[in-house]
Design an enzyme around this catalytic site. Structure first.
Site, PDB file in Angstrom:
ATOM      1  CE1 TYR A   1       1.702   4.711   8.120  1.00 53.30           C
ATOM      2  CE2 TYR A   1       2.656   6.002   9.726  1.00 53.30           C
ATOM      3  CZ  TYR A   1       1.933   6.067   8.879  1.00 53.30           C
ATOM      4  OH  TYR A   1       1.115   7.028   8.538  1.00 53.30           O
TER       5      TYR A   1
ATOM      6  CG  ASN B   1      -1.812  -1.119   1.303  1.00 51.04           C
ATOM      7  OD1 ASN B   1      -2.518  -1.397   0.256  1.00 51.04           O
ATOM      8  ND2 ASN B   1      -2.062  -1.912   2.524  1.00 51.04           N
TER       9      ASN B   1
ATOM     10  CE  LYS C   1       2.517   7.114   5.184  1.00 51.43           C
ATOM     11  NZ  LYS C   1       1.296   7.609   4.020  1.00 51.43           N
TER      12      LYS C   1
ATOM     13  CB  SER D   1       3.357   9.565   9.277  1.00 51.21           C
ATOM     14  OG  SER D   1       3.515   9.274  10.627  1.00 51.21           O
TER      15      SER D   1
END
Lengths: 252, 252
Positions: B141, B81, B145, B106
């Site tokens: 994660y 994703n 980013k 983020s």
């Protein structure tokens, strides 16, 4: 006790020189995509986690060179080899309790600065580019190297791996620059013996948890900072691009 | 002339608020993984390039929110994703001649600083973290980013896209922090209306080619810099975490 060092991309342009140079000091393990004639190696694609995982067992340091190395590599190759492959290498290292990963990053992580310099040497960016400048990748390949550096920082900060990223300038088979004194390949050139020396310094740098250094020789015209590598790593380059051009009869 | 704005992740926590808030000023197109009741949308997985490509035709700006949003997302989800999906979004935008991408980055791209601060508020990292600090992702994660930001920089510098990365702090369904004044979710909190205002400022910022801003409200205790967003983007947050806690009866 002799330390065990795993080299990925062990049969590439850089890998084949590094493994010859380090063989007398370290217990080497080799990982390559195709068999290497006359040498024992794990033959596997780094994008296949299960295939490479056993090669990391009992290893102290990994020198991660395997990658799609061309700056113009298309996304599919970059994704497969440089993103998925590099994740697999760091994760396999973590699972196996490896202490250190030396990651072959690239000047292309910040290559836009060099391109601006080449297009207009007098503009404000023509200053020394150090390891703290914001990244400015010139290609999808460069983006993948930024990814690898960030991944290294994560594994260093959160999983206790020691990680060193080397933003290699330009190493070629001729072991000499091809251009004129101010051309990009000359300003960024690194001799093979300076690179090997840099890797040796990394292998001995047991107190560095995470850092980024530029892999260039002591070229008189260059954008990339060497002071950080000199001070922190003890890097002492012996070559420079202009002398090499002169030796090869390419300069008066 | 009304501009056309495509929102990816249009039915997520943030996306569903943003599309309602922007509907009166922009011609909206929506991209979502599942159908949105009563609303026209392209239903597709952003990891499928051919499926999302048509949605970018005729679009002026993309607000790219679609992602695995949990900080603990495993590698497979992050890869699918956040890495493949985000590449597809930038590449589809380029092919379609989109002018601007606003990328939901983020705080987790630099989340290690916040963790160090939380573990020891008096240590030297307890200073304002601005958009120029070296990245320090706290998770895979967060690494994804960093990747997205570097990709955005590449598309901005080499393909003429205008790209703004918003390092969103903490937006939640309650639209209020949950912790005590110095807890991470409070220091990083951003109200939904401050976020919507920030996105509106981005949509109007036609001279920014590439930049990174922190998405936080005007919280009295925070690590993340607001001055850059105030000066360059004209961001004027109206909320702050401590007042919100007081309004909700969570502070005396």
């Amino acid at each position: 006790m002799t330390r065990t060092v795993l080299i990925t991309g062990a049969n590439g342009l850089i890998g084949s020189q590094v493994r010859k140079a380090l063989a007398h000091r370290y217990e080497l393990r080799l990982l390559a995509r195709r068999p290497i004639e006359g040498v024992e190696a794990t033959v596997a694609d780094i994008a296949q986690f299960e295939a490479i995982r056993p090669a990391f067992e009992g290893v102290d340091s990994v020198i991660h060179l395997a990658a799609s190395a061309a700056v113009q590599s298309p996304w599919d190759a970059v994704l497969h080899n440089n993103i998925i492959g590099t994740y697999n290498v760091f994760e396999a290292a973590r699972q196996a309790g490896v202490k250190q990963v030396i990651f072959a990053s690239s000047n292309h992580a910040v290559g836009t600065y060099e391109m601006l310099y080449q297009s207009d040497p007098d503009q404000p960016t023509s200053r020394i580019i150090d390891h703290l400048v914001p990244v400015a990748p010139d290609s999808l390949y460069g983006v993948s190297k930024v990814f690898g550096e960030a991944l290294g920082r994560y594994y260093a900060d959160h999983h206790g791996l020691r990680v060193i990223c080397l933003r290699i300038g330009w190493i070629n088979a001729q072991d000499a620059p091809e251009g004129k004194p101010f051309a990009a390949d000359t300003t960024m050139w690194q001799s093979m013996r300076d690179f090997v020396h840099m890797v040796e310094r990394c292998l001995e740098a047991e107190t560095i948890r995470f850092d980024i250094f530029y892999g260039v020789s002591d070229n008189p015209h260059r954008l990339f900072d060497l002071e950080h590598a000199r001070q922190v790593l003890g890097y002492q380059p012996r070559d420079n691009a202009i002398e090499r051009l002169r030796e090869r009869g390419r300069l008066e």
